[in-house]
Each structure stands twice: as C-alpha cells, then as structure tokens.
Design a protein around this motif. Structure first.
Motif, PDB file in Angstrom:
ATOM      1  N   GLY A 155       0.812  -1.215   0.000  1.00 50.50           N
ATOM      2  CA  GLY A 155       0.000   0.000   0.000  1.00 50.50           C
ATOM      3  C   GLY A 155       0.842   1.261   0.000  1.00 50.50           C
ATOM      4  N   CYS A 156       0.186   2.385  -0.275  1.00 51.22           N
ATOM      5  CA  CYS A 156       0.873   3.679  -0.342  1.00 51.22           C
ATOM      6  C   CYS A 156       1.250   4.128   1.065  1.00 51.22           C
ATOM      7  CB  CYS A 156      -0.055   4.702  -0.989  1.00 51.22           C
ATOM      8  SG  CYS A 156       0.575   6.391  -0.905  1.00 51.22           S
ATOM      9  N   LEU A 157       2.519   4.479   1.251  1.00 53.69           N
ATOM     10  CA  LEU A 157       2.950   4.836   2.606  1.00 53.69           C
ATOM     11  C   LEU A 157       2.421   6.197   3.036  1.00 53.69           C
ATOM     12  CD1 LEU A 157       5.472   7.024   2.283  1.00 53.69           C
ATOM     13  CD2 LEU A 157       6.786   4.957   1.912  1.00 53.69           C
ATOM     14  N   SER A 158       1.881   6.945   2.074  1.00 56.65           N
ATOM     15  CA  SER A 158       1.378   8.266   2.412  1.00 56.65           C
ATOM     16  C   SER A 158      -0.117   8.242   2.749  1.00 56.65           C
ATOM     17  CB  SER A 158       1.661   9.214   1.246  1.00 56.65           C
ATOM     18  OG  SER A 158       1.301  10.504   1.578  1.00 56.65           O
ATOM     19  N   CYS A 159      -0.943   7.710   1.808  1.00 57.64           N
ATOM     20  CA  CYS A 159      -2.398   7.733   2.048  1.00 57.64           C
ATOM     21  C   CYS A 159      -2.953   6.363   2.441  1.00 57.64           C
ATOM     22  CB  CYS A 159      -3.132   8.253   0.808  1.00 57.64           C
ATOM     23  SG  CYS A 159      -3.131   7.084  -0.569  1.00 57.64           S
ATOM     24  N   ARG A 160      -2.071   5.346   2.494  1.00 53.66           N
ATOM     25  CA  ARG A 160      -2.446   3.983   2.911  1.00 53.66           C
ATOM     26  C   ARG A 160      -3.354   3.265   1.915  1.00 53.66           C
ATOM     27  NH1 ARG A 160       1.322   2.474   6.526  1.00 53.66           N
ATOM     28  NH2 ARG A 160       2.185   4.492   7.028  1.00 53.66           N
ATOM     29  N   VAL A 178       4.603   4.639  -3.080  1.00 54.71           N
ATOM     30  CA  VAL A 178       3.557   5.666  -3.060  1.00 54.71           C
ATOM     31  C   VAL A 178       2.674   5.497  -4.291  1.00 54.71           C
ATOM     32  CG1 VAL A 178       4.739   7.435  -1.689  1.00 54.71           C
ATOM     33  CG2 VAL A 178       5.138   7.320  -4.152  1.00 54.71           C
ATOM     34  N   CYS A 179       1.415   5.921  -4.178  1.00 49.28           N
ATOM     35  CA  CYS A 179       0.509   5.860  -5.322  1.00 49.28           C
ATOM     36  C   CYS A 179       0.742   7.092  -6.204  1.00 49.28           C
ATOM     37  CB  CYS A 179      -0.942   5.785  -4.853  1.00 49.28           C
ATOM     38  SG  CYS A 179      -1.541   7.301  -4.081  1.00 49.28           S
ATOM     39  N   ARG A 180       0.109   7.084  -7.386  1.00 47.81           N
ATOM     40  CA  ARG A 180       0.323   8.188  -8.317  1.00 47.81           C
ATOM     41  C   ARG A 180      -0.072   9.534  -7.690  1.00 47.81           C
ATOM     42  NH1 ARG A 180       0.694   8.890 -13.860  1.00 47.81           N
ATOM     43  NH2 ARG A 180       0.392   6.701 -14.309  1.00 47.81           N
ATOM     44  N   ALA A 181      -1.222   9.538  -7.014  1.00 47.85           N
ATOM     45  CA  ALA A 181      -1.733  10.788  -6.436  1.00 47.85           C
ATOM     46  C   ALA A 181      -0.758  11.382  -5.414  1.00 47.85           C
ATOM     47  CB  ALA A 181      -3.092  10.540  -5.789  1.00 47.85           C
ATOM     48  N   CYS A 182      -0.093  10.519  -4.663  1.00 50.06           N
ATOM     49  CA  CYS A 182       0.808  10.996  -3.606  1.00 50.06           C
ATOM     50  C   CYS A 182       2.238  11.193  -4.105  1.00 50.06           C
ATOM     51  CB  CYS A 182       0.822  10.014  -2.435  1.00 50.06           C
ATOM     52  SG  CYS A 182      -0.766   9.847  -1.618  1.00 50.06           S
ATOM     53  N   SER A 183       2.469  10.890  -5.389  1.00 51.09           N
ATOM     54  CA  SER A 183       3.854  10.875  -5.868  1.00 51.09           C
ATOM     55  C   SER A 183       4.363  12.243  -6.313  1.00 51.09           C
ATOM     56  CB  SER A 183       3.992   9.890  -7.031  1.00 51.09           C
ATOM     57  OG  SER A 183       3.303  10.386  -8.160  1.00 51.09           O
TER      58      SER A 183
HETATM   59 ZN   LIG Z   1      -1.182   7.581  -1.821  1.00 49.37          ZN
END
Ligand SMILES: [Zn+2]
Length: 254
Positions: A155-160, A178-183
């Motif tokens: 999972g994304c370490l920023s938004c989970r 990280v996911c695209r949105a959080c990258s």
């Molecule tokens: Zn994210």
C-alpha cells in the motif's frame, strides 16, 4: 559478549592479512551474529587453519573473547562446506561474494540474527544448485527484513491506499511505495508494477527453500533489481564493491 571461549557455526564473510603472519577475519555466526577476530599465525600454521578461514567457507569455529580487545582470538576452525563449486565459476563466485558483502554491511556486531545466518547458508546452497538472479533479489529482500530495513511494500505509505492494477512508484528516500496521487513532488521515483510489489512483500516472509522454487517473470527481475539496488545504496550511503564488479563482469560479457 562475556569473557570466555566460544564455539559457533559460521560463514566467513571476509578476511585481510595482518602483520607478518596473522589474519583478521569477519564471520557471521548462528549463535552470536557478526564477529571480527584475529587468527594468530594463520598464514604460517598451515596445519591449524589451512583453507578454513577463507571467505565463502562454512565452518565450525572456536574463539576466545577477552575484555581487552574488540577482536576475538580465533583458536581453531574446521570446514562444514567449502562451497567449492561456487569458487570455480567467476559469475557464481561474484554472486556469492555479493551475498557475503551485503550480510556484512547490513548487520552489526552485537545484533544476533539466527535467521540471517540460516538464510545466508540456504541461499549459498541455492546458488550452488544453479539458482539465477532471482535468488539475489530474494536474498536482498529477506536480509532487509531480518535486519530491520525492509521498506514499506504494502500500500501507499502516504495515504495507505492499497493497490490493484494501478502503476506505483518506489521512493528510497521515503522508504517505500507511493501511489500516483501521492507521488507528485517526490524525486528519484522508480516505477513498479503491483505484481512486483506483491511478490517482494511475500518473499520477505517466505522460507528460502520455498523461494528457491519460484520462477519470477523477467519484468519482476528488472523492476526488483532496480528498486532494491537503489534502496540498498541509499541505506548504506554507498555502492557495494561486489556490485561494481558484477556490473563490470556483465559489461565484459555483453
Ligand atoms: Zn497515496
């Protein structure tokens, strides 16, 4: 470590000649983790130590620890496995030496990790049995897990957010995916597919004998090599000598 004599099972990670006839060596033991010791007269007394203290040798070792020195005094050693077949092939030898150097760099003295010892022995045997580059990737991720450096791979370490088919990014500086949105705004990102992330995460928890049976895709090998190379270099703050040598070897063969 208390003052006294010890016996251990160990893999010799590296050694350097010291003075006229001594040798200083680092070895990873089942019982006490990584240890550095001096073998007095190792290069003179052929009878006591012949070949037993060479790097990439699995041994039974006896040593003495005094309160006065950081180094233990190596008393005797006998060979369990010399990994002879790894020493006759330059590619397999360099792969094996990489496992030794990585173990030496990612562990510290006083930290006892029996799993790291078992994993090192198991992966050296896998290399002897002809395992390919996937063995190096699985070894890396297991050792990162054992030594407490495993990056965030689920999972994304920023938004989970958890991942399905979406393209992901790995950041060594952030320590995970990280996911695209959080990258946005993060530099040095490495694109990773969800399949590679899932297999790496699983490999960190599987036993070496089970990992030896997996045959991952070329895409996994490419992505995981890039990701782990970058992450390990970031964690250690340097490139390992054996990695530089492996790259030269690859170029020479291309
Ligand atoms: Zn994210």
């Amino acid at each position: 470590m208390k003052r006294g004599s010890y016996r251990a099972k160990a893999v010799v990670l590296g050694s350097i000649d010291f003075g006229e006839s001594d040798r200083i060596l680092t070895f990873y033991t089942l019982e006490q983790g990584k240890i550095t010791g001096i073998a007095k007269g190792a290069r003179r007394s052929k009878k006591r130590f012949v070949g037993n203290l060479d790097p990439l040798t699995h041994i039974n070792i006896g040593y003495f620890h005094s309160d006065k020195s950081e180094l233990v005094r190596v008393e005797d050693a006998s060979i369990i496995d010399a990994f002879s077949s790894l020493k006759t092939d330059i590619e397999r030898l360099s792969d094996a030496c990489y496992l030794l150097e990585l173990t030496s760099e990612l562990t510290r003295e006083g930290q006892v990790l029996p799993a790291a010892y078992h994993s090192l022995v198991a992966f050296l045997k896998l290399l002897e049995a002809g395992a390919g580059p996937e063995a190096l990737r699985f070894f890396e991720v297991k050792l990162l897990e054992q030594s407490g450096y495993l990056p965030h791979l689920t999972g994304c370490l920023s938004c989970r957010a958890t991942f399905d088919r979406e393209r992901l990014y790995f950041s060594s500086a952030k320590g995970g995916l990280v996911c695209r949105a959080c990258s946005s705004g993060i530099t040095g990102l490495i694109p990773v597919s969800p399949g590679t992330a899932a297999l790496l995460s699983m490999a960190a928890r599987l036993e070496p004998d089970k990992l030896g049976r997996l045959k991952p895709s070329p895409a996994f090998l490419d992505e995981s090599e890039r990701l782990l190379y970058d992450f390990i270099k970031f964690q250690l703050g340097k490139e390992l000598k054996t990695r530089r040598f492996m790259a030269k070897l690859k170029n020479a063969q291309a």
